[in-house]
Design an enzyme around this catalytic site. Structure first.
Site, PDB file in Angstrom:
ATOM      1  N   LYS A 168       0.854  -1.339   0.152  1.00 45.62           N
ATOM      2  CA  LYS A 168      -0.148   0.170   0.068  1.00 45.62           C
ATOM      3  C   LYS A 168       0.788   1.347  -0.052  1.00 45.62           C
ATOM      4  O   LYS A 168       1.878   1.015   0.462  1.00 45.62           O
ATOM      5  CB  LYS A 168      -0.941  -0.036   1.213  1.00 45.62           C
ATOM      6  CG  LYS A 168      -1.734   1.042   1.609  1.00 45.62           C
ATOM      7  CD  LYS A 168      -2.576   0.791   2.747  1.00 45.62           C
ATOM      8  CE  LYS A 168      -3.249   2.142   3.093  1.00 45.62           C
ATOM      9  NZ  LYS A 168      -2.285   2.747   4.205  1.00 45.62           N
ATOM     10  N   HIS A 198      -3.201  -4.957   4.808  1.00 48.13           N
ATOM     11  CA  HIS A 198      -2.889  -5.892   5.731  1.00 48.13           C
ATOM     12  C   HIS A 198      -4.012  -5.759   6.766  1.00 48.13           C
ATOM     13  O   HIS A 198      -3.991  -6.861   7.811  1.00 48.13           O
ATOM     14  CB  HIS A 198      -1.596  -5.107   6.779  1.00 48.13           C
ATOM     15  CG  HIS A 198      -2.069  -3.937   7.755  1.00 48.13           C
ATOM     16  ND1 HIS A 198      -2.079  -2.531   7.145  1.00 48.13           N
ATOM     17  CD2 HIS A 198      -2.159  -3.724   8.947  1.00 48.13           C
ATOM     18  CE1 HIS A 198      -2.469  -1.834   8.261  1.00 48.13           C
ATOM     19  NE2 HIS A 198      -2.517  -2.547   8.972  1.00 48.13           N
ATOM     20  N   LYS A 202      -5.784  -9.579   9.526  1.00 47.11           N
ATOM     21  CA  LYS A 202      -6.111  -9.381  10.705  1.00 47.11           C
ATOM     22  C   LYS A 202      -7.349 -10.779  11.127  1.00 47.11           C
ATOM     23  O   LYS A 202      -8.244 -10.763  10.202  1.00 47.11           O
ATOM     24  CB  LYS A 202      -6.811  -8.361  11.231  1.00 47.11           C
ATOM     25  CG  LYS A 202      -5.870  -7.338  11.462  1.00 47.11           C
ATOM     26  CD  LYS A 202      -6.543  -5.797  11.833  1.00 47.11           C
ATOM     27  CE  LYS A 202      -5.717  -4.689  11.394  1.00 47.11           C
ATOM     28  NZ  LYS A 202      -4.517  -4.517  12.288  1.00 47.11           N
ATOM     29  N   GLU A 236      -7.307   5.718  15.999  1.00 48.04           N
ATOM     30  CA  GLU A 236      -5.933   5.677  16.263  1.00 48.04           C
ATOM     31  C   GLU A 236      -5.675   6.387  17.407  1.00 48.04           C
ATOM     32  O   GLU A 236      -6.005   7.657  17.392  1.00 48.04           O
ATOM     33  CB  GLU A 236      -5.033   5.488  15.040  1.00 48.04           C
ATOM     34  CG  GLU A 236      -5.446   4.778  14.108  1.00 48.04           C
ATOM     35  CD  GLU A 236      -4.276   4.942  13.079  1.00 48.04           C
ATOM     36  OE1 GLU A 236      -3.250   4.223  13.181  1.00 48.04           O
ATOM     37  OE2 GLU A 236      -4.516   5.417  11.886  1.00 48.04           O
ATOM     38  N   ASP A 255      -5.557   7.444   3.069  1.00 44.02           N
ATOM     39  CA  ASP A 255      -4.752   6.169   4.109  1.00 44.02           C
ATOM     40  C   ASP A 255      -5.566   5.133   4.469  1.00 44.02           C
ATOM     41  O   ASP A 255      -5.168   4.187   4.536  1.00 44.02           O
ATOM     42  CB  ASP A 255      -4.137   7.021   5.127  1.00 44.02           C
ATOM     43  CG  ASP A 255      -2.980   6.411   5.693  1.00 44.02           C
ATOM     44  OD1 ASP A 255      -2.157   5.668   5.317  1.00 44.02           O
ATOM     45  OD2 ASP A 255      -2.960   6.369   7.202  1.00 44.02           O
ATOM     46  N   HIS A 260      -8.436  -0.159   3.932  1.00 41.28           N
ATOM     47  CA  HIS A 260      -8.881  -0.874   5.314  1.00 41.28           C
ATOM     48  C   HIS A 260     -10.524  -0.617   5.619  1.00 41.28           C
ATOM     49  O   HIS A 260     -11.001  -1.812   5.672  1.00 41.28           O
ATOM     50  CB  HIS A 260      -8.000  -0.143   6.306  1.00 41.28           C
ATOM     51  CG  HIS A 260      -6.700  -0.338   6.230  1.00 41.28           C
ATOM     52  ND1 HIS A 260      -5.866  -1.146   5.313  1.00 41.28           N
ATOM     53  CD2 HIS A 260      -5.675   0.605   6.599  1.00 41.28           C
ATOM     54  CE1 HIS A 260      -4.798  -0.832   5.502  1.00 41.28           C
ATOM     55  NE2 HIS A 260      -4.461   0.374   6.246  1.00 41.28           N
ATOM     56  N   LYS A 360      -6.750  10.035  13.582  1.00 41.02           N
ATOM     57  CA  LYS A 360      -5.510   9.935  14.214  1.00 41.02           C
ATOM     58  C   LYS A 360      -5.525  10.697  15.394  1.00 41.02           C
ATOM     59  O   LYS A 360      -6.505  11.504  15.478  1.00 41.02           O
ATOM     60  CB  LYS A 360      -4.371  10.296  13.284  1.00 41.02           C
ATOM     61  CG  LYS A 360      -3.835   9.524  12.280  1.00 41.02           C
ATOM     62  CD  LYS A 360      -2.547   9.504  11.942  1.00 41.02           C
ATOM     63  CE  LYS A 360      -2.156   8.282  10.822  1.00 41.02           C
ATOM     64  NZ  LYS A 360      -2.252   6.902  11.102  1.00 41.02           N
TER      65      LYS A 360
HETATM   66  C1  BG6 Z   1      -1.797   2.040   7.552  1.00 43.13           C
HETATM   67  C2  BG6 Z   1      -2.022   3.487   7.677  1.00 43.13           C
HETATM   68  O1  BG6 Z   1      -1.968   1.325   6.405  1.00 43.13           O
HETATM   69  O2  BG6 Z   1      -2.549   1.392   8.553  1.00 43.13           O
HETATM   70  C3  BG6 Z   1      -1.564   3.901   8.909  1.00 43.13           C
HETATM   71  O3  BG6 Z   1      -0.630   4.006   6.686  1.00 43.13           O
HETATM   72  C4  BG6 Z   1      -2.283   3.566  10.100  1.00 43.13           C
HETATM   73  O4  BG6 Z   1      -1.511   5.349   8.850  1.00 43.13           O
HETATM   74  C5  BG6 Z   1      -2.052   1.919  10.007  1.00 43.13           C
HETATM   75  O5  BG6 Z   1      -1.876   3.936  11.281  1.00 43.13           O
HETATM   76  C6  BG6 Z   1      -3.269   1.517  10.767  1.00 43.13           C
HETATM   77  O6  BG6 Z   1      -3.181   0.044  10.820  1.00 43.13           O
HETATM   78  P1  BG6 Z   1      -3.514  -0.922  12.244  1.00 43.13           P
HETATM   79  O7  BG6 Z   1      -3.151  -2.374  12.026  1.00 43.13           O
HETATM   80  O8  BG6 Z   1      -2.698  -0.274  13.576  1.00 43.13           O
HETATM   81  O9  BG6 Z   1      -4.912  -0.591  12.514  1.00 43.13           O
END
Ligand code: BG6
Length: 524
Positions: A168, A198, A202, A236, A255, A260, A360
């Site tokens: 990504k 990613h 999970k 986050e 992002d 996601h 964030k």
């Molecule tokens: C990433 C983003 O793809 O995913 C980040 O670029 C973000 O900004 C992250 O913090 C969040 O992933 P996770 O697994 O911590 O929820």
């Protein structure tokens, strides 16, 4: 509780080792490699999911020798392994690490890589199979793929496979994603391309499919007749850390949303696929993305909310404003928060809003999907002290406390009719314990097995970008006038509450570990 329950699942098959192969990592000196990829591969080794005939070939501009690469990897694994490191296992594993240094744009690098791969095949028995992992800056994705193809390193002969994993971000808007798909399509077959997200690594995200389709009781109520609305929260606690340079060009929408969050939405909303074959699953996910009503430019400012954090406090600690983070412009217009309402215009979901928000520097790190069911009529309770019925909520906690909880009304004991919302809770850790992992293990393993179900197909990626493109365009044309508009350590800007309030709804407080417990009647 753990032992009894885990006994019930103890016979779960653990899987057999993946195919022999060489894993070539472009960007081998980078953060992703040392924090996630190598620890994930190490977990596969200790889980006995990698064959002996496996090797890692690191590639980057750094002028390491193979010996130095092995030494550095040994240092890093002790810092980043998700559990303890068994030195005997690691020492024998790291002997299968190789390194090639060079410029990603230089054909000479690919000639050297070809020679190294031939040597690796001979020494480690990798059988000519190759997984190329592009853990690089996105500017190199098509360059590396083209160079690999030009050097004939992606040519598949007989049973020998060559697969390319693309990290990504896949494009930064619809046009660039289309262009990247086109460029990759010129040199690779679609079946060779593994676009990673990613979130699909999970367990709780994968469990959305199991939960929905391996249980008979949910499917009948999983539609507009019974569901009032759906909320997806990806909050986050972290700020942008040292990634200001990247984040300034991305922002929260790019992002997190087309990748996601759309995985969470499509897996929650899709029709049952006819099988778990990659194409069958991807077809249904793509249909959901295409069924999302396009947001017209006039409606963008109404239907989508953007935010940027100012300074604040998290866990009692002061944290700076986004505009004071390293590599961030003092007048930055980059959103660090986004919320929106989406409408899926199909027979299952018409009229059921899907609200999503991500940001964030929020109060806590929590990712959850909430299915809120319709409120029952109150007529039965008309002559009782009950003046309100809390609708049932099914809360799927993706992280950090992985689990599922269903809230429902129960009579509070006593002579007066009063109701209280109670919960049925399932916590992953109670049943399955916790196995520390990076989240990349399954994805790498699946790629080695040639199963792209948990990866994204070209049309899915484009369909996702098509949904957010109007928002990107309007936000670019009309900069926000009120940034920063939420303090670090809160749940985001007020406009996001307003987004739901005007529909007569509200965000569920994500910190309620298990639904509201207040009585909804009066009198005692
Ligand atoms: C990433 C983003 O793809 O995913 C980040 O670029 C973000 O900004 C992250 O913090 C969040 O992933 P996770 O697994 O911590 O929820």
């Amino acid at each position: 509780m753990g032992s009894t329950n885990s006994a019930k699942v103890a016979d779960a098959a653990l899987g057999s080792p993946a195919n022999p192969c060489a894993m070539v990592i472009f960007g081998a000196a980078g953060d992703l490699t040392k924090r996630l990829l190598i620890p994930a591969v190490y977990n596969l080794v200790t889980g006995k999911l990698l064959p002996e005939q496996f090797a890692v070939v690191g590639v980057s501009i750094e002028p390491f020798s193979t010996e130095e690469f092995r030494r550095q990897a040994t240092k890093d694994i002790h810092e980043f392994a998700t559990g303890g490191v068994d030195d005997a296992v690691w020492d024998s594993f790291v002997k299968r690490f190789y390194y090639v240094s060079g410029d990603f744009q230089d054909p000479v690098l690919y000639k050297t890589l070809g020679d190294t791969l031939a040597q690796v095949e001979k020494e480690q028995g990798t059988q000519g199979n190759c997984l190329f992992y592009l853990a690089t800056s996105p500017v190199f994705f098509s360059v590396v793929a083209e160079q690999l193809a030009a050097a004939e390193l992606t040519r598949q002969e007989g049973p020998k496979w060559k697969r390319v994993v693309i990290e990504k971000p896949f494009g930064h808007d619809l046009a660039s994603a289309e262009a990247l798909n086109h460029a990759l399509g010129q040199v690779l077959e679609e079946k060779q391309i593994y676009r990673i997200d990613h979130y699909l690594g999970k367990e709780t995200v994968q469990n959305l499919l199991a939960f929905r389709f391996a249980n008979g009781i949910f499917e009948p109520v999983w539609n507009r007749r019974y569901v009032d609305h759906v909320q997806v929260t990806v909050a986050e606690e972290l700020g942008v850390e040292l990634r200001g340079g990247y984040y300034e060009t991305a922002g929260a929408l790019r992002d997190m949303v087309p990748n996601h969050i759309f995985q969470l939405i499509t897996l929650s909303a899709m029709e049952p696929p006819i099988s778990f074959d990659a194409d069958a699953v991807h077809d249904e996910q793509t249909k959901i993305l295409r069924a999302i009503q396009p947001i017209s430019p006039e409606r963008v400012l109404d239907q989508a909310v953007r935010g940027q954090y100012g300074e604040g406090a998290i866990g009692g600690k002061r944290v700076p404003a986004y505009r004071s983070e390293p590599h961030v412009a003092a007048d930055s217009q980059t959103p660090t928060y986004v919320a929106m309402a989406l409408h899926i215009d199909n027979w299952r979901w018409a009229g059921v809003p899907f609200y999503l928000r991500t940001g964030k520097r929020m109060s806590e790190r929590i990712t959850q999907v909430v299915i809120q069911f319709r409120r029952p009529p109150l007529v039965l309770f008309r002559n009782t002290p009950v003046d309100k019925i809390t609708p049932n909520q099914l809360v799927i906690n993706i992280q950090p406390n992985e689990g599922i909880s269903l809230s429902f009304e129960a009579k509070i004991p006593g002579p007066v009719v009063r109701l209280g919302a109670v919960n049925m809770d399932f916590q992953y850790s109670d049943y399955f314990g916790t196995t520390p992992s990076t989240g990349y293990e399954t994805l790498l393993y699946d790629c080695m097995l040639g199963d792209p179900t948990l990866f994204q197909r070209a049309d899915m990626v484009e369909a996702g970008w098509a949904v957010v493109q109007p928002i990107l365009d309007v936000w670019k044309a009309l900069p926000s006038r009120d940034f920063p508009n939420y303090a670090a350590g809160t749940w985001g800007p007020q406009q996001a509450d307003e987004l739901l309030r005007r529909d007569g709804r509200e965000w569920r407080d994500p910190t309620l570990a298990a639904g509201p417990r207040h009585p909804t009647g009066t009198g005692a």
